[in-house]
Scaffold this active site. Structure first.
Site, PDB file in Angstrom:
ATOM      1  N   THR A  31     -16.698  -3.597  -2.996  1.00 28.89           N
ATOM      2  CA  THR A  31     -15.564  -2.843  -3.542  1.00 28.89           C
ATOM      3  C   THR A  31     -14.333  -2.923  -2.639  1.00 28.89           C
ATOM      4  OG1 THR A  31     -14.833  -0.573  -3.956  1.00 28.89           O
ATOM      5  CG2 THR A  31     -16.661  -0.811  -2.459  1.00 28.89           C
ATOM      6  N   ASP A  32     -13.158  -2.739  -3.243  1.00 23.85           N
ATOM      7  CA  ASP A  32     -11.925  -2.678  -2.449  1.00 23.85           C
ATOM      8  C   ASP A  32     -11.876  -1.422  -1.579  1.00 23.85           C
ATOM      9  OD1 ASP A  32     -11.457  -0.748  -4.435  1.00 23.85           O
ATOM     10  OD2 ASP A  32      -9.504  -1.554  -5.054  1.00 23.85           O
ATOM     11  N   GLU A  33     -12.771  -0.454  -1.873  1.00 23.66           N
ATOM     12  CA  GLU A  33     -12.723   0.804  -1.116  1.00 23.66           C
ATOM     13  C   GLU A  33     -13.128   0.622   0.338  1.00 23.66           C
ATOM     14  OE1 GLU A  33     -14.074   4.264  -3.150  1.00 23.66           O
ATOM     15  OE2 GLU A  33     -13.717   3.355  -5.105  1.00 23.66           O
ATOM     16  N   TYR A  62     -19.637   6.883   0.330  1.00 24.13           N
ATOM     17  CA  TYR A  62     -19.858   5.736  -0.566  1.00 24.13           C
ATOM     18  C   TYR A  62     -19.257   4.467   0.038  1.00 24.13           C
ATOM     19  CZ  TYR A  62     -18.717   2.393  -4.259  1.00 24.13           C
ATOM     20  OH  TYR A  62     -18.561   1.233  -4.976  1.00 24.13           O
ATOM     21  N   LYS A  92     -20.987   0.974   1.477  1.00 19.18           N
ATOM     22  CA  LYS A  92     -20.711  -0.365   0.951  1.00 19.18           C
ATOM     23  C   LYS A  92     -20.237  -1.282   2.086  1.00 19.18           C
ATOM     24  CE  LYS A  92     -20.942  -1.523  -2.832  1.00 19.18           C
ATOM     25  NZ  LYS A  92     -22.085  -1.998  -3.675  1.00 19.18           N
TER      26      LYS A  92
HETATM   27  P1  NAD Z   1     -23.233   2.198 -12.063  1.00 20.15           P
HETATM   28  O1  NAD Z   1     -23.357   3.478 -11.319  1.00 20.15           O
HETATM   29  O2  NAD Z   1     -22.734   2.224 -13.467  1.00 20.15           O
HETATM   30  O3  NAD Z   1     -24.650   1.462 -12.110  1.00 20.15           O
HETATM   31  C1  NAD Z   1     -25.479   1.375 -10.999  1.00 20.15           C
HETATM   32  C2  NAD Z   1     -26.841   0.860 -11.463  1.00 20.15           C
HETATM   33  O4  NAD Z   1     -27.696   0.712 -10.321  1.00 20.15           O
HETATM   34  C3  NAD Z   1     -27.560   1.824 -12.432  1.00 20.15           C
HETATM   35  O5  NAD Z   1     -28.109   1.119 -13.518  1.00 20.15           O
HETATM   36  C4  NAD Z   1     -28.666   2.426 -11.576  1.00 20.15           C
HETATM   37  O6  NAD Z   1     -29.808   2.820 -12.323  1.00 20.15           O
HETATM   38  C5  NAD Z   1     -28.967   1.294 -10.603  1.00 20.15           C
HETATM   39  N1  NAD Z   1     -29.539   1.755  -9.348  1.00 20.15           N
HETATM   40  C6  NAD Z   1     -29.078   2.762  -8.546  1.00 20.15           C
HETATM   41  N2  NAD Z   1     -29.885   2.916  -7.488  1.00 20.15           N
HETATM   42  C7  NAD Z   1     -30.872   1.982  -7.603  1.00 20.15           C
HETATM   43  C8  NAD Z   1     -31.984   1.633  -6.805  1.00 20.15           C
HETATM   44  N3  NAD Z   1     -32.265   2.283  -5.670  1.00 20.15           N
HETATM   45  N4  NAD Z   1     -32.775   0.608  -7.209  1.00 20.15           N
HETATM   46  C9  NAD Z   1     -32.506  -0.061  -8.370  1.00 20.15           C
HETATM   47  N5  NAD Z   1     -31.469   0.245  -9.174  1.00 20.15           N
HETATM   48  C10 NAD Z   1     -30.657   1.251  -8.789  1.00 20.15           C
HETATM   49  O7  NAD Z   1     -22.344   1.256 -11.145  1.00 20.15           O
HETATM   50  P2  NAD Z   1     -21.232   0.192 -11.558  1.00 20.15           P
HETATM   51  O8  NAD Z   1     -19.959   0.894 -11.765  1.00 20.15           O
HETATM   52  O9  NAD Z   1     -21.763  -0.698 -12.603  1.00 20.15           O
HETATM   53  O10 NAD Z   1     -21.104  -0.610 -10.185  1.00 20.15           O
HETATM   54  C11 NAD Z   1     -21.910  -1.762  -9.934  1.00 20.15           C
HETATM   55  C12 NAD Z   1     -21.594  -2.286  -8.553  1.00 20.15           C
HETATM   56  O11 NAD Z   1     -20.206  -2.610  -8.478  1.00 20.15           O
HETATM   57  C13 NAD Z   1     -21.858  -1.296  -7.434  1.00 20.15           C
HETATM   58  O12 NAD Z   1     -22.431  -2.001  -6.348  1.00 20.15           O
HETATM   59  C14 NAD Z   1     -20.492  -0.757  -7.063  1.00 20.15           C
HETATM   60  O13 NAD Z   1     -20.436  -0.390  -5.709  1.00 20.15           O
HETATM   61  C15 NAD Z   1     -19.613  -1.958  -7.360  1.00 20.15           C
HETATM   62  N6  NAD Z   1     -18.224  -1.648  -7.739  1.00 20.15           N
HETATM   63  C16 NAD Z   1     -17.973  -0.825  -8.804  1.00 20.15           C
HETATM   64  C17 NAD Z   1     -16.638  -0.595  -9.180  1.00 20.15           C
HETATM   65  C18 NAD Z   1     -16.298   0.259 -10.364  1.00 20.15           C
HETATM   66  O14 NAD Z   1     -15.111   0.464 -10.635  1.00 20.15           O
HETATM   67  N7  NAD Z   1     -17.247   0.751 -11.131  1.00 20.15           N
HETATM   68  C19 NAD Z   1     -15.595  -1.173  -8.445  1.00 20.15           C
HETATM   69  C20 NAD Z   1     -15.901  -2.005  -7.356  1.00 20.15           C
HETATM   70  C21 NAD Z   1     -17.225  -2.235  -7.026  1.00 20.15           C
HETATM   71  P1  TYD Z   2     -12.896   7.227  -9.518  1.00 15.89           P
HETATM   72  O1  TYD Z   2     -13.043   6.747 -10.914  1.00 15.89           O
HETATM   73  O2  TYD Z   2     -13.876   8.203  -8.989  1.00 15.89           O
HETATM   74  O3  TYD Z   2     -12.807   5.923  -8.616  1.00 15.89           O
HETATM   75  P2  TYD Z   2     -12.472   5.781  -7.024  1.00 15.89           P
HETATM   76  O4  TYD Z   2     -13.737   5.192  -6.545  1.00 15.89           O
HETATM   77  O5  TYD Z   2     -11.297   4.885  -6.969  1.00 15.89           O
HETATM   78  O6  TYD Z   2     -12.212   7.075  -6.425  1.00 15.89           O
HETATM   79  O7  TYD Z   2     -11.447   7.868  -9.361  1.00 15.89           O
HETATM   80  C1  TYD Z   2     -10.272   7.120  -9.562  1.00 15.89           C
HETATM   81  C2  TYD Z   2      -9.088   7.982  -9.161  1.00 15.89           C
HETATM   82  O8  TYD Z   2      -8.991   9.108 -10.051  1.00 15.89           O
HETATM   83  C3  TYD Z   2      -9.234   8.585  -7.779  1.00 15.89           C
HETATM   84  O9  TYD Z   2      -7.929   8.651  -7.177  1.00 15.89           O
HETATM   85  C4  TYD Z   2      -9.752   9.991  -8.041  1.00 15.89           C
HETATM   86  C5  TYD Z   2      -9.092  10.349  -9.341  1.00 15.89           C
HETATM   87  N1  TYD Z   2      -9.864  11.269 -10.229  1.00 15.89           N
HETATM   88  C6  TYD Z   2      -9.241  12.406 -10.769  1.00 15.89           C
HETATM   89  O10 TYD Z   2      -8.061  12.681 -10.523  1.00 15.89           O
HETATM   90  N2  TYD Z   2      -9.978  13.200 -11.595  1.00 15.89           N
HETATM   91  C7  TYD Z   2     -11.292  12.947 -11.882  1.00 15.89           C
HETATM   92  O11 TYD Z   2     -11.920  13.738 -12.638  1.00 15.89           O
HETATM   93  C8  TYD Z   2     -11.904  11.768 -11.342  1.00 15.89           C
HETATM   94  C9  TYD Z   2     -13.327  11.427 -11.628  1.00 15.89           C
HETATM   95  C10 TYD Z   2     -11.144  10.959 -10.508  1.00 15.89           C
END
Ligand code: NAD
Ligand code: TYD
Length: 350
Positions: free
Chosen positions: A123-125, A148, A152
C-alpha cells in the site's frame, strides 16, 4: 500457470480472480482465504463453478495448511491482510499477526516449494503522510503512521530481505486507495455510498481536508497482472489513480451525483494519527510495464454507485451482526469508544 492467491475472497482479491480467469484462460487459481469478516464467497459467485478455480479455506499463519494448498503452484499473489486502518488502531494484534507473521509463513513455504514469482500486495500508506506538492516514488522513505501501515511496511521489508538474502523471486506493488464493486462498507467510499443510499449521515473524520489518491480496482488488477507477468524480480511498483481528492470534496461529489442533500454530512471525531495526504508517483509502471490508469474518477464513481444501488442482496449479506456492532461501537458511540482507547489502550491478547 498455477496461481496461489491469498485473500481472494476479499475486495481486491476477488476482483483480481475474476479478472485473471477471464483474461488468461489456461491459468488455474487456488484461492486460499480464512474468510474473516471481510472475506465473502458471494464476491466470487460468477466463477465458483469454473473448473480452473478452487477455493481452500485456511489461515496464512497455518504453515502445514498453506504447504498443502500451495503445493504445485508456480506463483503466489498475496492479498490476504487485515486491511482496515481503523480496526488496526482499535485492536492491532490481528493486523500484526496476519500481515507480518502470515507474510513470513508464506515466504518460508514459497521458498521451500520454489515458486517462480511471489507478488506481495502492499500500500501507499507505508510512505506515511506526504507533504502538499510532494509525491512518493518507490525509493521514498517508509514512515508508516498506523499499526496497519506499520505491519504492511514490515511485510514489505521481509519480502525485500528474502530477495536479497535468498535470491527469492519477490515483487511488491504499492497501490493507492482502491474503490469499485464488492468493497466491504467499512472503507470510505462504500460506507459513504451505502449510507447515502439509506439517507443516513456521512461521517467525516476531523475537518475532512485529508487527501487520498483514488484508483479503480480494475485498473489495479491490470497493474498487478502486468507486475506478475513482466515485473522485474526484487522491484517495487507504485500503482496509483493519479486523482487526488479531499475527503469532503469527494463526499459532496457523491451526494451531488446521488441527488442527496448536503445536510447528510456529519463531522465526527478524527481518527488518531490520521495521515493528511497520500500521493504517488507511478512513472515506473508506465515506463517499464506500459501501465497507466484507464478509468476516470467520474466514470468509476458513477459505475460504483450504480453497483451498490443494484446489489441490495449483497449489501444485506455484508451488513449483518458483525457490521452492525462495529458500526455502533465506532460510529454511533464514537466519542466514548475513542476516549476509552485513549485512556486504557487497545484490547489485545498480547
Ligand atoms: P479485504 O479486507 O477486502 O480482504 C482481505 C481478505 O484477506 C479477506 O478475504 C480475508 O478473509 C482474508 N484474510 C484476512 N486474514 C487472513 C488470514 N490470516 N489468512 C487468510 N486469509 C485472510 O482487503 P482488500 O481491500 O481487498 O485488500 C487486499 C490487499 O490489498 C491487502 O493486502 C491490502 O493491504 C492491500 N491494499 C488495499 C487497498 C485498498 O484500498 N483496499 C489499497 C492498497 C493496498
Ligand atoms: P479509508 O477508506 O479507511 O482508507 P485509508 O486507509 O486511506 O485511511 O479512509 C479514507 C479516508 O477517509 C481517510 O482519510 C479517512 C477518511 N474516512 C472518513 O472521513 N470517514 C469514514 O467513515 C471513513 C471510513 C474514512
Amino acid at each position: 500457470m498455477n496461481l496461489f492467491v491469498t485473500g481472494g475472497a476479499g475486495f481486491i482479491g476477488s476482483n483480481f480472480i475474476r479478472h485473471i480467469l477471464s483474461l488468461r484462460q489456461g491459468h488455474r487459481v487456488v484461492n486460499y482465504d480464512k474468510l474473516t469478516y471481510a472475506g465473502n464467497l458471494a464476491n466470487l459467485e460468477t466463477v465458483a463453478d469454473d473448473p480452473n478455480y478452487r477455493f481452500v479455506k485456511g489461515d496464512i499463519c497455518d504453515g502445514p495448511a498453506v504447504t498443502a494448498a500451495m503445493e504445485g503452484c508456480d506463483a503466489v499473489i498475496h492479498f490476504a491482510a487485515e486491511s482496515h486502518v481503523d480496526r488496526s488502531i482499535y485492536e492491532p494484534s490481528a493486523a500484526i499477526e496476519t500481515n507480518v507473521t502470515g507474510t513470513f509463513v508464506l515466504l518460508q513455504i514459497a521458498r521451500t516449494l520454489q515458486v517462480q514469482r511471489f507478488v506481495h500486495i502492499s500500500t501507499d500508506e507505508v510512505y506515511g503522510d506526504i507533504l502538499p506538492g510532494a509525491f512518493a516514488d518507490e525509493g521514498s522513505h517508509l514512515r508508516p503512521s498506523s499499526p496497519y501501515s506499520a505491519s504492511k511496511a514490515a511485510s514489505d521489508l521481509l519480502v525485500l530481505s528474502y530477495v536479497r538474502t535468498y535470491g527469492f523471486p519477490g515483487l511488491i506493488t504499492r497501490s493507492s486507495n482502491n474503490y469499485g464493486p464488492f468493497q466491504f462498507p467499512e472503507k470510505f467510499l462504500p460506507l459513504m455510498i451505502t449510507n447515502a443510499l439509506d439517507s443516513k449521515p456521512l461521517p467525516i473524520y476531523g475537518d475532512g481536508a485529508q487527501q487520498r489518491d483514488w484508483l479503480h480496482v480494475e485498473d489495479n488488477c491490470r497493474g498487478i497482472l502486468a507486475v506478475l507477468e513482466r515485473g522485474r524480480i526484487g522491484e517495487v511498483y507504485n500503482i496509483g489513480g493519479l486523482d487526488i481528492v479531499e475527503n469532503l470534496t469527494m463526499a459532496r461529489r457523491l451526494l451531488r451525483v446521488m441527488s442527496k442533500p448536503e445536510t447528510l454530512l456529519s463531522y465526527v471525531q478524527d481518527r488518531p494519527g490520521h495521515d493528511r495526504r497520500y500521493a504517488l508517483k507511478c512513472e515506473k509502471m508506465e515506463r517499464e510495464l506500459g501501465w497507466k490508469p484507464m478509468i476516470s474518477l467520474e466514470d468509476g464513481l458513477r459505475q460504483t454507485i450504480e453497483w451498490y444501488g443494484a446489489n441490495a442482496t449483497w449489501m444485506a449479506g455484508v451488513r449483518g451482526g458483525e457490521y452492525r456492532s462495529y458500526y455502533e461501537k465506532y460510529y454511533e458511540n464514537r466519542d466514548s469508544t475513542l476516549h476509552a482507547i485513549a485512556q486504557s489502550g487497545p484490547k489485545t491478547s498480547h
